[in-house]
Design a protein around this motif. Structure first.
Motif, PDB file in Angstrom:
ATOM      1  N   ASN A 168     198.697  62.448  43.074  1.00  0.00           N
ATOM      2  CA  ASN A 168     197.815  62.872  41.989  1.00  0.00           C
ATOM      3  C   ASN A 168     197.569  64.374  42.053  1.00  0.00           C
ATOM      4  O   ASN A 168     197.655  65.080  41.040  1.00  0.00           O
ATOM      5  N   ALA A 169     197.285  64.886  43.257  1.00  0.00           N
ATOM      6  CA  ALA A 169     197.028  66.325  43.431  1.00  0.00           C
ATOM      7  C   ALA A 169     198.254  67.161  43.110  1.00  0.00           C
ATOM      8  O   ALA A 169     198.139  68.317  42.690  1.00  0.00           O
ATOM      9  N   CYS A 170     199.434  66.554  43.293  1.00  0.00           N
ATOM     10  CA  CYS A 170     200.687  67.264  43.022  1.00  0.00           C
ATOM     11  C   CYS A 170     201.198  67.014  41.602  1.00  0.00           C
ATOM     12  O   CYS A 170     202.375  67.270  41.296  1.00  0.00           O
ATOM     13  N   MET A 171     200.318  66.475  40.760  1.00  0.00           N
ATOM     14  CA  MET A 171     200.600  66.290  39.329  1.00  0.00           C
ATOM     15  C   MET A 171     201.707  65.282  39.054  1.00  0.00           C
ATOM     16  O   MET A 171     202.398  65.366  38.039  1.00  0.00           O
ATOM     17  N   LYS A 172     201.871  64.307  39.947  1.00  0.00           N
ATOM     18  CA  LYS A 172     202.834  63.249  39.698  1.00  0.00           C
ATOM     19  C   LYS A 172     202.152  62.117  38.928  1.00  0.00           C
ATOM     20  O   LYS A 172     200.922  62.068  38.822  1.00  0.00           O
ATOM     21  N   ARG A 173     202.923  61.203  38.390  1.00  0.00           N
ATOM     22  CA  ARG A 173     202.389  60.113  37.573  1.00  0.00           C
ATOM     23  C   ARG A 173     201.716  59.068  38.456  1.00  0.00           C
ATOM     24  O   ARG A 173     202.311  58.540  39.389  1.00  0.00           O
ATOM     25  N   ILE A 174     200.453  58.789  38.161  1.00  0.00           N
ATOM     26  CA  ILE A 174     199.680  57.779  38.883  1.00  0.00           C
ATOM     27  C   ILE A 174     198.961  56.907  37.860  1.00  0.00           C
ATOM     28  O   ILE A 174     199.031  57.159  36.654  1.00  0.00           O
ATOM     29  N   VAL A 175     198.273  55.884  38.345  1.00  0.00           N
ATOM     30  CA  VAL A 175     197.453  55.045  37.478  1.00  0.00           C
ATOM     31  C   VAL A 175     195.992  55.257  37.863  1.00  0.00           C
ATOM     32  O   VAL A 175     195.620  55.049  39.022  1.00  0.00           O
ATOM     33  N   ALA A 176     195.189  55.710  36.952  1.00  0.00           N
ATOM     34  CA  ALA A 176     193.760  55.886  37.203  1.00  0.00           C
ATOM     35  C   ALA A 176     193.124  54.507  37.334  1.00  0.00           C
ATOM     36  O   ALA A 176     193.140  53.723  36.402  1.00  0.00           O
ATOM     37  N   ALA A 177     192.586  54.202  38.530  1.00  0.00           N
ATOM     38  CA  ALA A 177     192.079  52.855  38.767  1.00  0.00           C
ATOM     39  C   ALA A 177     190.814  52.892  39.619  1.00  0.00           C
ATOM     40  O   ALA A 177     190.877  52.640  40.811  1.00  0.00           O
ATOM     41  N   PRO A 178     189.638  53.192  39.088  1.00  0.00           N
ATOM     42  CA  PRO A 178     189.415  53.409  37.662  1.00  0.00           C
ATOM     43  C   PRO A 178     189.584  54.866  37.223  1.00  0.00           C
ATOM     44  O   PRO A 178     189.574  55.157  36.036  1.00  0.00           O
ATOM     45  N   THR A 179     189.712  55.789  38.196  1.00  0.00           N
ATOM     46  CA  THR A 179     189.851  57.208  37.861  1.00  0.00           C
ATOM     47  C   THR A 179     191.011  57.796  38.641  1.00  0.00           C
ATOM     48  O   THR A 179     191.502  57.203  39.608  1.00  0.00           O
ATOM     49  N   ALA A 180     191.436  58.994  38.253  1.00  0.00           N
ATOM     50  CA  ALA A 180     192.512  59.665  38.983  1.00  0.00           C
ATOM     51  C   ALA A 180     192.076  60.009  40.401  1.00  0.00           C
ATOM     52  O   ALA A 180     192.846  59.894  41.354  1.00  0.00           O
ATOM     53  N   GLY A 181     190.822  60.403  40.558  1.00  0.00           N
ATOM     54  CA  GLY A 181     190.319  60.761  41.878  1.00  0.00           C
ATOM     55  C   GLY A 181     190.270  59.596  42.844  1.00  0.00           C
ATOM     56  O   GLY A 181     190.279  59.777  44.059  1.00  0.00           O
ATOM     57  N   ALA A 182     190.224  58.373  42.320  1.00  0.00           N
ATOM     58  CA  ALA A 182     190.178  57.167  43.148  1.00  0.00           C
ATOM     59  C   ALA A 182     191.447  56.337  42.994  1.00  0.00           C
ATOM     60  O   ALA A 182     191.452  55.131  43.253  1.00  0.00           O
TER      61      ALA A 182
END
Length: 287
Positions: free
Chosen positions: A104-118
């Motif tokens: 996430n910090a490296c701007m790769k594709r993730i799933v916000a679950a429930p948020t990007a930070g988590a």
């Protein structure tokens, strides 16, 4: 989704004479006006995206700030050497949580679950469990529905944003979602599922959001590890028959109250906490 309490999810399941996850599925079908296959297909695409993000982790990639990158591989190497105290399963969960947070910090594709930070908590617990226990993917998707339903209730009764409720609203919510999902997958009863969620969220009440330089990296990524392991211990307690003295809905309400009481300086503004330590100040953007 239209649930305002986990008690309502349970009631709906009883009324419809279906499992908890199906009550949440039916609600999604109604809200988005889709059929069963389309709803499950959407959930499958999110779970597969989580697995793809985990598999495509690049240990050599560093974030623009230089604060994160490579730690997921360091943790995994420790597991391979069998030098970690937590064992292979929990060690791998830790590594996978780090990997997702770093991606996430490296701007790769993730799933916000429930948020990007988590974003590392839910996939770290579920993907690792599927890998170690060879659970059919269909069962994992059922767990994803449980997580989604509980997450929706938290968003409705409290919040899921660090800027509104502190990190308890992000890592705490994610840990709660993961605890309920994995307890369901392990065959827990409805009470055990929601007790696990209560344990997980109670354990992280009051967690502040104090990121260095306003970036979702430090301490955010390491807190994904804590949230993941917290979910596992919460599930183990519930599966052992240990009961939460406070129901999950009331724990969520308490989290909302705590979030309201937290000062703005501890809600993603980087005006206090770790962000204002001597080291933390070095990462503050120049005004």
């Amino acid at each position: 989704m239209g649930f305002v309490s986990v008690e309502e999810i349970e009631t709906r399941a009883k009324e419809q004479e279906c499992q908890l996850w199906e009550a949440i599925l039916h609600d999604d079908m109604t809200e988005r006006q889709v059929d069963r296959l389309e709803s499950i297909g959407k959930m499958s695409s999110m779970y597969l995206a989580m697995k793809d993000a985990n598999e495509s982790y690049d240990k050599d990639l560093k974030s623009q700030s230089g604060l994160s990158g490579g730690d997921g591989e360091k943790m995994m190497e420790e597991v391979r050497k069998m030098q970690n105290l937590t064992g292979e399963f929990v060690g791998t969960v830790m590594a996978n949580a780090l990997k997702m947070g770093e991606s996430n910090a490296c701007m790769k594709r993730i799933v916000a679950a429930p948020t990007a930070g988590a974003c590392g908590v839910l996939p770290a617990v579920l993907i690792t469990y599927e890998q170690f226990h060879k659970v059919p993917e269909a069962k994992m998707l059922e767990g994803m529905y449980i997580a989604a339903g509980v997450g929706q209730v938290i968003a409705e009764r409290a919040c899921i944003a660090g800027a509104q409720g502190g990190c308890q609203a992000e890592i705490g919510s994610a840990s709660c979602m993961a605890a309920t999902a994995i307890t369901y997958i392990r065959g827990g009863s409805t009470k055990q599922i929601f007790d696990a969620g209560a344990f997980a969220l109670k354990s992280l009440l009051g967690l502040v959001c104090d990121p260095l330089g306003g970036l979702v990296e430090v301490p955010c990524i390491k807190r994904n590890v804590i949230g993941s392991v917290n979910a596992i211990t919460a599930s183990d307690m519930a599966m052992a028959g240990i009961e939460s003295k406070v129901p999950l809905d009331e724990v969520i309400d308490a989290m909302a109250e705590v979030g309201d009481l937290l000062p703005c300086s501890l809600k993603e503004t980087s005006q206090a906490g770790l962000a204002q330590t001597e080291t933390g100040k070095k990462y503050m953007p120049e005004s």
